[in-house]
Scaffold this active site. Structure first.
Site, short mmCIF file in Angstrom:
data_model
loop_
_atom_site.label_atom_id
_atom_site.label_comp_id
_atom_site.label_asym_id
_atom_site.label_seq_id
_atom_site.Cartn_x
_atom_site.Cartn_y
_atom_site.Cartn_z
N LYS A 1 20.19 96.15 -29.07
CA LYS A 1 21.37 97.67 -28.22
C LYS A 1 22.69 97.51 -29.45
O LYS A 1 22.51 97.19 -30.34
CB LYS A 1 21.72 96.46 -27.23
CG LYS A 1 23.03 97.37 -26.49
CD LYS A 1 23.96 96.81 -25.72
CE LYS A 1 25.19 97.44 -25.30
NZ LYS A 1 26.53 98.17 -26.41
N LEU B 1 25.77 93.06 -21.87
CA LEU B 1 26.60 92.95 -23.08
C LEU B 1 27.84 94.28 -22.81
O LEU B 1 27.41 94.91 -22.53
CB LEU B 1 25.66 93.56 -24.05
CG LEU B 1 24.83 92.40 -24.78
CD1 LEU B 1 23.01 93.06 -25.70
CD2 LEU B 1 25.46 90.90 -24.75
N ASP B 2 28.26 93.82 -23.89
CA ASP B 2 29.73 94.87 -23.70
C ASP B 2 29.45 96.08 -24.56
O ASP B 2 28.13 96.11 -25.33
CB ASP B 2 30.96 93.69 -24.01
CG ASP B 2 31.49 92.66 -24.10
OD1 ASP B 2 31.06 93.06 -22.39
OD2 ASP B 2 32.48 92.06 -24.70
N ARG B 3 30.40 96.92 -23.98
CA ARG B 3 29.45 98.15 -24.84
C ARG B 3 29.50 97.96 -26.37
O ARG B 3 28.95 98.99 -26.44
CB ARG B 3 30.56 99.53 -24.30
CG ARG B 3 30.78 101.00 -25.28
CD ARG B 3 31.52 102.20 -24.32
NE ARG B 3 31.64 103.17 -25.04
CZ ARG B 3 32.48 103.75 -24.52
NH1 ARG B 3 32.99 103.57 -23.79
NH2 ARG B 3 32.08 105.35 -25.50
N THR C 1 29.48 95.34 -27.92
CA THR C 1 28.49 94.19 -28.47
C THR C 1 26.86 94.84 -28.66
O THR C 1 26.28 95.61 -28.05
CB THR C 1 28.91 92.83 -27.88
OG1 THR C 1 29.56 92.91 -27.63
CG2 THR C 1 28.01 91.70 -27.97
#
Length: 349
Positions: A181, A216-218, A220
């Site tokens: 990601k 997952l955070d934006r 991360t």
């Protein structure tokens, strides 16, 4: 035409040889390869002479002329592996995880006599999520063996005739995709704010409906698994299965030894003490931290360091349930191998 090397009768005269006076004249014999004669050697005591007409026998690791050594050179053994012609080097298998060569996975054995909840069956078929399936069931658009089903707790058999809007529902094949990601990407299937999502990256990977496992955070980055296997996704997201995740975090300042001891002993978040499994410093400074943790709380790593007064500048998940982002660039993805899928299904996290 006049030729200095020929006489008047047309015969070729021998070429004069010049040599110093008093020097001993040595006549050297000529050797004919066709006759099988041996080429003279000046180190007769070191190696035996070889004949031109045939290859000499191998002497303790010595190769005959023109032969390539495969196998054990010490004893002169030659393997049966065929020689590869020059210029025909083997190609690297770069298309192992390409769209053209998608991985095919074996379906787990399914008992046809075991009933399954209807919303789970629809989710496994890729129609929708379980929550959306409950809405469709209450709306009366699902029929089982010709009868409309509107109860949420209804169960069906894999052999039943299940239809959605009068269209037969068929089970999809399982798809497992590992994504590295990137930043500024939302971990969701649909974003009302129309931001860039992880589904946008893998949209053309397969025709099946897949969704991310966990969040997952934006900002991360790192390993993220996407699949349509609901059972496996439940195992990977439930805390009782104790799946481990490894993060590489960068702080805004170096971590103090006192604060390090607090994090190692555990930080209370949402009435739960979060204790990391491991905490290391991979670089010379104390701003870069490697953290191994198995908690599934939201933004758990950032909140742990914020609890002791630090801000996480960058966060990258390098491992999730044994899966790593090796050979997968940022923003790229690949299909899992059958061996990796088998390990996940067996719980080898």
């Amino acid at each position: 035409m006049y030729n200095n090397n020929s006489n008047n009768e047309g015969e070729r005269r021998p070429r004069p040889r010049f040599h110093r006076e008093g020097a001993e004249q040595v006549s050297r014999p000529r050797f004919n390869r066709a006759d099988g004669e041996s080429r003279p050697r000046f180190n007769h005591n070191e190696r035996p002479q070889r004949s031109y007409g045939e290859r000499s026998e191998r002497q303790f690791g010595e190769r005959a002329y023109g032969e390539r050594a495969y196998g054990d050179r010490a004893f002169g053994e030659r393997s049966d592996r065929p020689q590869r012609p020059f210029g025909n080097k083997p190609k690297r298998n770069n298309g192992l995880y390409s769209n053209r060569k998608q991985q095919v996975y074996r379906e787990q054995h399914e008992d046809p006599t075991k009933p399954v909840r209807l919303n789970k069956y629809l989710a496994n078929a890729g129609i929708c999520s379980r929550r959306e399936a409950d809405d469709f069931i209450q709306a009366g658009v699902i029929t089982v063996n010709g009868a409309t089903v509107d109860s949420l707790g209804a169960k069906v058999l894999p052999t039943d005739d299940i239809r959605f809007h009068d269209q037969p529902v068929r089970r999809e094949r399982k798809v497992y995709i590992l994504l590295n990601k990137p930043k500024n990407t939302v971990t969701t299937t649909d974003d009302p704010q129309e931001r860039h999502t992880v589904i946008d990256i893998v949209r053309n990977a397969c025709p099946e409906r897949i969704y991310p496992v966990g969040r997952l955070d934006r900002n991360t980055t790192g390993v993220l698994l996407l699949t349509n296997d609901g059972d496996l996704a439940a195992k990977l997201t439930h805390p009782k299965y104790n799946k481990k995740k490894i993060y590489a975090a960068t702080l805004d300042k170096e971590l103090d030894e006192v604060d390090e001891a607090i994090i190692r002993s555990g930080v209370v978040l949402d009435d739960e003490r979060i204790i990391p499994d491991a905490l290391e410093f991979p670089k010379a400074d104390r701003k870069h931290i490697g953290l191994e943790i198995h908690s599934g709380q939201n933004r758990v790593v950032r909140r742990m360091f914020e609890k002791v007064g630090y801000k996480v500048v960058s966060l990258d998940r390098v491992s999730f349930a044994g899966l790593t982002k090796k050979n997968v660039g940022r923003g790229k993805w690949r299909f899992l191998t059958p061996k990796e899928v088998a390990f996940l299904q067996m719980g080898q996290f």
